[in-house]
Write an enzyme that holds these catalytic residues in place. Structure first.
Site, PDB file in Angstrom:
ATOM      1  N   GLY A   1      67.698  21.012  52.764  1.00  0.00           N
ATOM      2  CA  GLY A   1      68.797  20.184  53.280  1.00  0.00           C
ATOM      3  C   GLY A   1      69.880  21.193  53.585  1.00  0.00           C
ATOM      4  N   CYS A   2      69.781  22.330  53.596  1.00  0.00           N
ATOM      5  CA  CYS A   2      70.745  23.424  54.100  1.00  0.00           C
ATOM      6  C   CYS A   2      70.194  23.960  55.300  1.00  0.00           C
ATOM      7  CB  CYS A   2      71.038  24.335  52.974  1.00  0.00           C
ATOM      8  SG  CYS A   2      72.271  25.304  53.040  1.00  0.00           S
ATOM      9  N   MET A   3      71.314  24.117  56.429  1.00  0.00           N
ATOM     10  CA  MET A   3      71.115  24.637  57.646  1.00  0.00           C
ATOM     11  C   MET A   3      70.654  26.391  57.345  1.00  0.00           C
ATOM     12  SD  MET A   3      73.983  23.326  60.017  1.00  0.00           S
ATOM     13  CE  MET A   3      74.009  24.835  60.898  1.00  0.00           C
TER      14      MET A   3
END
Length: 144
Positions: A47-49
């Site tokens: 869920g982190c770019m």
């Protein structure tokens, strides 16, 4: 142990956001290297770019306290990760569970300077740190 108030005090001394960004970048550069064996899928933040890894492990001097390794491929989030590690380093699992990400964002005024996507990523980092701390505690109580 570093408190959130200590970090806020440092940020306030820096003044403008260019200086604060530079400080975050420098903090990220000082983060100790993530051991290669910790660069596994279970330690990767979903869920982190950015590509972010965190790994919880017991303090060798006091196994009740948790330490973290971490790494990231973007300098600003690596700096935020370094701050988060400072906040939870050598704390108990229960203390780590109490970390309030909203307070962290608010006091450092990160919400004004990080994109909404970055917000989601920082929440995901903290969630994984808390999860790993709980799992570490559970594995210690099983082996005890």
């Amino acid at each position: 142990m570093t408190s959130l108030d200590d970090i806020v005090d440092t940020f306030e001394l820096l003044g403008d956001w260019d200086q604060r960004y530079q400080y975050l970048t420098e903090l990220g550069e000082k983060l100790p290297p993530l051991p290669e064996e910790a660069r596994i899928e279970d330690n990767k933040v979903k869920g982190c770019m950015s590509q972010v890894w965190v790994h919880a492990y017991p303090n060798p001097d006091d196994p009740r306290l948790v330490r973290f390794h971490g790494d990231c491929d973007t300098s600003i989030i690596k700096g935020v990760l370094a701050l988060l590690i400072q906040l939870v380093e050598d704390r108990t699992v229960d203390e780590i569970q109490e970390l309030d990400v909203d307070e962290f964002f608010e006091k450092l005024r990160l919400d004004e300077h990080l994109s909404p996507n970055r917000h989601v990523g920082v929440y995901a980092i903290v969630d994984l740190m808390k999860q790993q701390a709980r799992e570490l505690k559970a594995s210690q109580s099983v082996s005890a």
